[in-house]
Write an enzyme that holds these catalytic residues in place. Structure first.
Site, short mmCIF file in Angstrom:
data_model
loop_
_atom_site.label_atom_id
_atom_site.label_comp_id
_atom_site.label_asym_id
_atom_site.label_seq_id
_atom_site.Cartn_x
_atom_site.Cartn_y
_atom_site.Cartn_z
N GLY A 296 -2.95 8.30 -4.16
CA GLY A 296 -2.55 9.37 -4.39
C GLY A 296 -1.13 9.87 -4.00
CG ASP A 297 3.06 11.20 -2.95
OD1 ASP A 297 2.97 11.02 -1.48
OD2 ASP A 297 4.05 11.74 -3.41
CB THR B 240 -2.71 13.54 4.57
OG1 THR B 240 -3.10 12.15 3.71
CG2 THR B 240 -1.06 13.61 4.83
CE LYS C 57 4.45 7.67 -2.20
NZ LYS C 57 3.75 8.12 -1.04
CG ASN D 68 -4.54 16.05 -0.42
OD1 ASN D 68 -4.19 15.79 0.61
ND2 ASN D 68 -5.83 16.01 -1.09
CE LYS E 172 3.80 7.72 5.47
NZ LYS E 172 3.60 8.98 4.70
CE LYS F 4 -4.10 2.04 0.71
NZ LYS F 4 -3.78 2.55 -0.81
CD GLN G 175 3.26 4.86 2.29
OE1 GLN G 175 3.70 5.75 1.65
NE2 GLN G 175 1.98 4.97 2.83
CB SER H 123 -5.68 4.79 2.05
OG SER H 123 -5.65 5.59 1.18
P1 NDP Z 1 0.22 17.76 -4.09
O1 NDP Z 1 1.01 17.54 -5.49
O2 NDP Z 1 -1.00 18.03 -3.76
O3 NDP Z 1 1.06 19.05 -3.46
C1 NDP Z 1 2.63 19.23 -3.48
C2 NDP Z 1 2.83 20.66 -3.27
O4 NDP Z 1 4.30 20.80 -2.81
C3 NDP Z 1 2.46 21.63 -4.15
O5 NDP Z 1 2.25 22.97 -3.61
C4 NDP Z 1 3.81 21.77 -5.17
O6 NDP Z 1 3.89 22.97 -5.67
C5 NDP Z 1 4.86 21.42 -3.77
N1 NDP Z 1 6.13 20.96 -4.39
C6 NDP Z 1 6.38 19.93 -5.02
N2 NDP Z 1 7.56 19.62 -5.52
C7 NDP Z 1 8.21 20.72 -4.96
C8 NDP Z 1 9.71 20.94 -4.75
N3 NDP Z 1 10.56 20.49 -5.45
N4 NDP Z 1 9.87 22.38 -4.15
C9 NDP Z 1 9.09 23.15 -3.47
N5 NDP Z 1 7.67 22.75 -3.76
C10 NDP Z 1 7.42 21.76 -4.28
O7 NDP Z 1 1.10 16.49 -3.06
P2 NDP Z 1 0.61 16.29 -1.75
O8 NDP Z 1 0.18 17.42 -1.05
O9 NDP Z 1 -0.40 15.04 -1.87
O10 NDP Z 1 1.78 15.74 -1.12
C11 NDP Z 1 2.87 16.53 -0.35
C12 NDP Z 1 3.80 15.81 0.72
O11 NDP Z 1 2.97 15.01 1.40
C13 NDP Z 1 4.56 14.86 -0.19
O12 NDP Z 1 5.77 14.54 0.44
C14 NDP Z 1 3.87 13.42 -0.25
O13 NDP Z 1 4.80 12.28 -0.25
C15 NDP Z 1 3.28 13.67 1.39
N6 NDP Z 1 2.12 12.85 1.53
C16 NDP Z 1 0.88 12.92 0.89
C17 NDP Z 1 -0.19 12.09 1.25
C18 NDP Z 1 -1.43 12.10 0.53
O14 NDP Z 1 -2.37 11.73 1.15
N7 NDP Z 1 -1.45 12.98 -0.57
C19 NDP Z 1 0.13 11.04 2.25
C20 NDP Z 1 1.18 11.40 3.08
C21 NDP Z 1 2.35 12.03 2.68
P3 NDP Z 1 3.51 23.06 -7.06
O15 NDP Z 1 2.24 23.07 -7.32
O16 NDP Z 1 4.14 24.21 -7.65
O17 NDP Z 1 4.00 21.72 -7.89
#
Ligand code: NDP
Length: 450
Positions: free
Chosen positions: A163-164, A207, A124, A239, A112, A88, A109, A383
């Site tokens: 998703g991620d 999250t 992943k 997200n 976690k 997962k 993961q 999830s």
């Molecule tokens: P999203 O794609 O929804 O958002 C990611 C955000 O981070 C965007 O604002 C993006 O900006 C910014 N970003 C991405 N890459 C970079 C970078 N290299 N430098 C600066 N900003 C960056 O992803 P999520 O919110 O889902 O995920 C965010 C984090 O949380 C990740 O580490 C993910 O692995 C982790 N996570 C997510 C979960 C989930 O349920 N979605 C669960 C647990 C962990 P821009 O829009 O400009 O790309």
């Protein structure tokens, strides 16, 4: 023993695996006090087996854009460990994706998922496809092409992706549609589906809400304090960041920053969430720069305007900081500024966003530091609730889900804090999380045999 093992780790992994080596090194150093405590860890070569994925799948994704131009991307799925349940973990669509990044994320993961106490293993996947600037049809065509390859490796009791970064409910919907067409099977093979067909209420929020619940519990237990009236800084605008901001605001905090890959936003009156959602909600990817004209006093700073080792988000005095964008985004320089400004807690929303030297600085100076594998586990927990609902053909109401989410986050906090204490590492939640997760996981690996 630990140093020898880390040398073996460096030898057996390639240069591309930098974040993976970073993640494993942190875990192994935490485990030092427990490795000698049980002979079975050596007999069953638990550590050696834990750092090698069960399989790393790489495939070609061919698709055609709106101008009939052919594109080829790399697709991946790293199935790391299924001792505790079906594999997962999320799918990430971002140009920075390669096998090294996914190996690190899949390794995190496993730990976690172990902390949630739920029956889920770790994996992943994703692609170096860049969703930015693509039309809905292009996203759909890419997702269909990706699933045409991925479908042969997944299943409701085998591997359940979610998703991620770059993959939200829209992408999961397209992926599910193609899976169903190919397999003739309407089962819970993906989580994070739209609510209209098999998705769970609260999954999009889980999250971020979980991060805030974890922070609230930790502050209550450790400082006898709450988030009410506290100034907080958040990075990211996706997200996780949006829903962390939402729950922090509901708990009475004032969130003054957020950011994306182009720049950062500072709003001294507190982030206007409805306005932020019109720019970044539900897969929208407009510039944060568009926030400032309608919001007096807010300031947008372009990324280039800030030094390479720091982030302007962390320059504002705050009570608690929530890095919610991506890995290694909070540097030692950022940590120093936060510390000098009196930060009391740092709670990770993203996976491994804080660099090792920054973590060390926080811990040395009594800042409460919550690692993402504990504080952002709410997403994968909900999830798993989606998998349960799909398997029993039930739908749970939002109150039940929210209560279960809160319970799980409080339980994770108590578990890691108690484990840290038991091993003489009080308030070291990194060690507490790594040890607690390792114990559950290794027990399953031992009982299942080689
Ligand atoms: P999203 O794609 O929804 O958002 C990611 C955000 O981070 C965007 O604002 C993006 O900006 C910014 N970003 C991405 N890459 C970079 C970078 N290299 N430098 C600066 N900003 C960056 O992803 P999520 O919110 O889902 O995920 C965010 C984090 O949380 C990740 O580490 C993910 O692995 C982790 N996570 C997510 C979960 C989930 O349920 N979605 C669960 C647990 C962990 P821009 O829009 O400009 O790309």
């Amino acid at each position: 023993m630990v140093e020898n093992f880390l040398a073996h780790l460096e030898r057996t992994n390639c240069a591309m695996d930098g974040t993976f080596i970073q993640a494993v090194s942190e875990v192994v150093r935490s485990l030092e006090p427990v490795l000698q405590s049980d002979k079975r860890y050596e007999t069953y070569a638990i550590l050696e087996r834990l750092i090698v994925p069960d399989r790393e799948i790489r495939f070609k994704v061919q698709w055609v854009d709106d101008n009939n131009k052919v594109h080829i991307n790399n697709g991946y799925r790293v199935q790391f460990n299924n001792a505790l349940g079906p594999y997962k973990g999320g799918l990430r669509f971002h140009p920075s994706v390669d096998s090294g990044v996914l190996k690190f994320l899949a390794f995190e993961q496993i730990f976690k998922n172990s902390l949630t106490g739920l029956p889920i293993g770790g994996a992943k996947g994703g692609s170096d496809f860049d969703p930015k600037g693509k039309s809905d049809f292009e996203i759909m065509k890419f997702c269909h092409a990706f699933m045409r390859e991925l479908h042969q490796y997944i299943g409701a009791r085998v591997d359940v992706p979610a998703g991620d970064i770059g993959v939200g409910s829209r992408e999961i919907g397209f992926l599910f549609g193609e899976y169903k067409r190919i397999s003739h099977n309407y089962d819970g093979v993906l989580s994070g589906k739209p609510y209209a067909f098999g998705g769970s209420l609260l999954r999009p929020e889980a999250t971020g809400y979980g991060v805030a619940y974890f922070a609230a519990e930790m502050l209550k237990a450790e400082l006898g304090d709450s988030l009410w009236g506290k100034v907080c800084c958040v990075s990211g605008a996706g997200n996780v960041a949006i829903h962390t901001i939402e729950k922090l605001q509901q708990l009475g905090a004032k969130v003054i920053t957020c950011s994306d890959s182009e720049g950062s936003l500072y709003d001294p009156k507190g982030i206007d969430l409805p306005l932020l959602k019109t720019l970044k909600g539900e897969g929208r990817r407009l510039s944060l720069e568009q926030y400032t004209p309608t919001r007096q006093g807010s300031v947008y700073t372009k990324k280039e305007a800030y030094p390479p080792h720091g982030h302007s988000v962390w320059t504002h005095p705050c009570y608690a900081a929530f890095p919610c964008a991506t890995q290694n985004e909070l540097s030692l320089e950022d940590a120093t500024i936060l510390l000098n400004n009196g930060v009391k807690a740092v709670v990770e929303g993203a996976n491994m966003p804080t660099m090792p030297q920054a973590i060390e600085l926080f811990q040395r100076n009594g800042v409460l530091f919550a690692p993402g594998k504990a504080s952002n586990a709410g997403g994968v927990a909900v999830s798993e609730f989606e998998m349960s609902q799909n398997a029993s053909m039930e739908r749970w109401d939002i109150k039940k889900l929210d209560r279960k989410l809160n319970d799980i986050m409080c339980h994770i906090y108590k578990q890691i804090s108690q484990t840290a204490k038991e091993h003489g590492k009080e308030r070291n939640f990194v060690d507490g999380a790594n040890i607690a997760a390792f114990k559950r996981l290794s027990e399953a690996m031992i009982l299942e045999g080689i």
